[in-house]
Design an enzyme around this catalytic site. Sequence first.
Site, short mmCIF file in Angstrom:
data_model
loop_
_atom_site.label_atom_id
_atom_site.label_comp_id
_atom_site.label_asym_id
_atom_site.label_seq_id
_atom_site.Cartn_x
_atom_site.Cartn_y
_atom_site.Cartn_z
N THR A 63 42.01 34.86 49.90
CA THR A 63 42.34 35.36 51.24
C THR A 63 41.26 35.01 52.25
O THR A 63 40.09 34.84 51.89
CB THR A 63 42.49 36.90 51.15
OG1 THR A 63 42.50 37.44 52.47
CG2 THR A 63 41.34 37.55 50.40
N ASP A 64 41.64 34.97 53.53
CA ASP A 64 40.64 34.76 54.58
C ASP A 64 39.73 35.98 54.74
O ASP A 64 38.69 35.90 55.40
CB ASP A 64 41.32 34.42 55.92
CG ASP A 64 42.24 35.51 56.45
OD1 ASP A 64 42.47 36.51 55.75
OD2 ASP A 64 42.74 35.37 57.60
N GLU A 65 40.13 37.12 54.14
CA GLU A 65 39.34 38.35 54.35
C GLU A 65 37.96 38.27 53.71
O GLU A 65 37.07 39.06 54.04
CB GLU A 65 40.13 39.57 53.83
CG GLU A 65 41.49 39.65 54.51
CD GLU A 65 42.24 40.97 54.32
OE1 GLU A 65 41.60 42.00 54.09
OE2 GLU A 65 43.48 40.94 54.40
N LYS A 83 38.00 40.13 46.03
CA LYS A 83 38.49 38.74 46.10
C LYS A 83 37.32 37.77 46.25
O LYS A 83 37.31 36.69 45.64
CB LYS A 83 39.47 38.57 47.27
CG LYS A 83 40.79 39.30 47.11
CD LYS A 83 41.67 38.81 45.96
CE LYS A 83 42.21 37.42 46.16
NZ LYS A 83 43.18 37.05 45.08
N TYR A 94 38.80 45.59 48.78
CA TYR A 94 39.72 44.49 48.47
C TYR A 94 39.06 43.14 48.70
O TYR A 94 39.01 42.29 47.80
CB TYR A 94 41.00 44.60 49.33
CG TYR A 94 41.83 43.33 49.35
CD1 TYR A 94 42.43 42.85 48.19
CD2 TYR A 94 42.00 42.60 50.54
CE1 TYR A 94 43.18 41.67 48.21
CE2 TYR A 94 42.75 41.43 50.56
CZ TYR A 94 43.33 40.96 49.40
OH TYR A 94 44.05 39.80 49.41
P1 NAD Z 1 51.47 41.59 45.88
O1 NAD Z 1 50.69 42.87 45.84
O2 NAD Z 1 52.78 41.55 46.58
O3 NAD Z 1 51.73 41.06 44.39
C1 NAD Z 1 50.75 41.09 43.40
C2 NAD Z 1 51.41 40.85 42.06
O4 NAD Z 1 50.39 40.89 41.06
C3 NAD Z 1 52.44 41.92 41.69
O5 NAD Z 1 53.59 41.32 41.17
C4 NAD Z 1 51.73 42.74 40.63
O6 NAD Z 1 52.61 43.33 39.67
C5 NAD Z 1 50.82 41.71 39.99
N1 NAD Z 1 49.64 42.31 39.36
C6 NAD Z 1 48.78 43.22 39.91
N2 NAD Z 1 47.85 43.56 39.02
C7 NAD Z 1 48.10 42.84 37.89
C8 NAD Z 1 47.47 42.76 36.63
N3 NAD Z 1 46.41 43.51 36.33
N4 NAD Z 1 47.99 41.90 35.71
C9 NAD Z 1 49.08 41.15 35.99
N5 NAD Z 1 49.73 41.23 37.16
C10 NAD Z 1 49.24 42.05 38.11
O7 NAD Z 1 50.47 40.54 46.48
P2 NAD Z 1 50.73 39.29 47.44
O8 NAD Z 1 50.69 39.74 48.85
O9 NAD Z 1 51.88 38.54 46.94
O10 NAD Z 1 49.39 38.45 47.18
C11 NAD Z 1 49.32 37.49 46.12
C12 NAD Z 1 47.96 36.85 46.12
O11 NAD Z 1 47.74 36.21 47.38
C13 NAD Z 1 46.80 37.82 45.94
O12 NAD Z 1 45.84 37.21 45.12
C14 NAD Z 1 46.27 38.05 47.35
O13 NAD Z 1 44.89 38.34 47.32
C15 NAD Z 1 46.53 36.68 47.96
N6 NAD Z 1 46.74 36.68 49.42
C16 NAD Z 1 47.66 37.51 50.01
C17 NAD Z 1 47.86 37.46 51.37
C18 NAD Z 1 48.89 38.32 52.05
O14 NAD Z 1 48.98 38.30 53.29
N7 NAD Z 1 49.72 39.06 51.33
C19 NAD Z 1 47.12 36.56 52.16
C20 NAD Z 1 46.17 35.71 51.52
C21 NAD Z 1 46.02 35.78 50.15
P1 TYD Z 2 48.06 44.76 56.63
O1 TYD Z 2 49.49 44.32 56.64
O2 TYD Z 2 47.70 45.94 55.80
O3 TYD Z 2 47.17 43.48 56.27
P2 TYD Z 2 45.55 43.30 56.29
O4 TYD Z 2 44.90 44.62 56.40
O5 TYD Z 2 45.31 42.66 54.96
O6 TYD Z 2 45.26 42.42 57.46
O7 TYD Z 2 47.64 45.10 58.13
C1 TYD Z 2 47.71 44.15 59.17
C2 TYD Z 2 47.08 44.78 60.39
O8 TYD Z 2 47.90 45.89 60.81
C3 TYD Z 2 45.71 45.38 60.12
O9 TYD Z 2 44.88 45.20 61.29
C4 TYD Z 2 45.98 46.85 59.91
C5 TYD Z 2 47.17 47.11 60.81
N1 TYD Z 2 48.08 48.18 60.33
C6 TYD Z 2 48.44 49.22 61.21
O10 TYD Z 2 48.01 49.28 62.38
N2 TYD Z 2 49.28 50.19 60.74
C7 TYD Z 2 49.78 50.17 59.47
O11 TYD Z 2 50.54 51.10 59.09
C8 TYD Z 2 49.42 49.08 58.59
C9 TYD Z 2 49.93 49.02 57.18
C10 TYD Z 2 48.57 48.12 59.08
#
Ligand code: NAD
Ligand code: TYD
Length: 349
Positions: free
Chosen positions: A132-134, A161, A157
């Site tokens: 992630t960019d975080e 990561k 989180y």
């Molecule tokens: P998500 O929470 O929707 O899905 C995570 C999946 O991992 C789920 O299916 C869960 O069951 C599985 N999981 C969790 N713990 C596990 C374990 N111990 N063993 C096996 N499986 C397990 O997450 P997402 O949003 O799809 O993110 C996927 C990946 O992409 C993550 O690594 C996250 O850090 C990265 N990512 C997400 C975003 C975003 O905006 N959602 C952006 C950048 C990177």
């Molecule tokens: P989120 O979807 O949780 O992603 P991330 O924290 O990983 O960026 O949140 C996106 C942005 O929206 C973040 O600045 C937090 C804000 N946010 C709210 O203001 N209210 C909410 O209920 C949630 C879930 C997020």
Amino acid sequence: MSKTLLITGGAGFIGSHVARLFVTKYPDYKIVNLDALTYAGNLENLKDIEQLPNYTFVKADITDASAVTALFEQYRFDGVIHLAAESHVDRSITDPNAFLQTNIMGTANLLNAARSVWKDDIGGKRFYHVSTDEVYGSLGETGYFTEATPYDPQSPYSASKASSDHIVRAYGNTYKLPFVITNCSNNYGPNQFPEKLLPLFINNIRHHKPLPVYGDGKYTRDWLYVIDHARAIDIVYHEGKNAETYNIGGFNEWQNIALVKLLCHKMDEKLGREAGTSEQLITYVKDRPGHDKRYAIDANKIKNELGWSPSVTFEEGLGLTIDWYLANQEWLDHVTSGDYQKYYEQQYT
Ligand code: NAD
Ligand code: TYD
């Protein structure tokens, strides 16, 4: 050429789009989806591909080192695309341990298994770590995260990561494990668990419930349509250089409050409600502790070196996303009621 690939976290939001892309685009690849089916894992996301002959689901937990090693020994994977993670910042604030276990130790277990099974033959192997960019921390009003930006994670989180990214690089450096890492901005699109901003707010608007905007709403994120992230993963998996990092982003920054107002406007149109109706649901609530002010990705490396760029504009992606949630109310209702967790028992036992 035929390959056997492990996708971890394939029942989650991004993982399910990656699994679908690989299973359908590469019928000669065997795709094994390992997922623990935590609250975020939903096999209903994969209904359309679960019967395909090149797809296998394995319920396992990456924190279980012996289960992970056994799977590597059974399938002798050619590559891994590792997405499994605890992914929600707010949950990491209330329960950091699950993040440390899965995101750090789970990644280490996968690396150890890959190292042990690949030790005599690393030719053509690849460990792709999805991050992630975080990890880069928070920006001021200007500037962008590049691949050279020093890590400065601020939440449990992002710290978990960042740790896993460092461990992947360390295994590459120390043991010559072939790897690639991508750091992506906020994803949006179909199948996202409705705890994240966009699906939560779409669902709340649908039910006339308040839209809880944290703090003053002036936090900025870069948003990318999930299918464009899956396309980028495909390109980096096949064409990215060994031991490199690529940032992935949408060239698309929004302040939360501006994004929420746009969403309200579009939802009023789609639901046939009077303009301004949904905006009345906006409610400012207590801020997230340690809330990162701004994320912004410079995605020019992947654009220039690998020819990737987003395929949809934000306007198009947001429209497609709203349409998907409105057309898939059963999916949302199953997720919000918890019924989706029964799917595994019905389907697999
Ligand atoms: P998500 O929470 O929707 O899905 C995570 C999946 O991992 C789920 O299916 C869960 O069951 C599985 N999981 C969790 N713990 C596990 C374990 N111990 N063993 C096996 N499986 C397990 O997450 P997402 O949003 O799809 O993110 C996927 C990946 O992409 C993550 O690594 C996250 O850090 C990265 N990512 C997400 C975003 C975003 O905006 N959602 C952006 C950048 C990177
Ligand atoms: P989120 O979807 O949780 O992603 P991330 O924290 O990983 O960026 O949140 C996106 C942005 O929206 C973040 O600045 C937090 C804000 N946010 C709210 O203001 N209210 C909410 O209920 C949630 C879930 C997020």
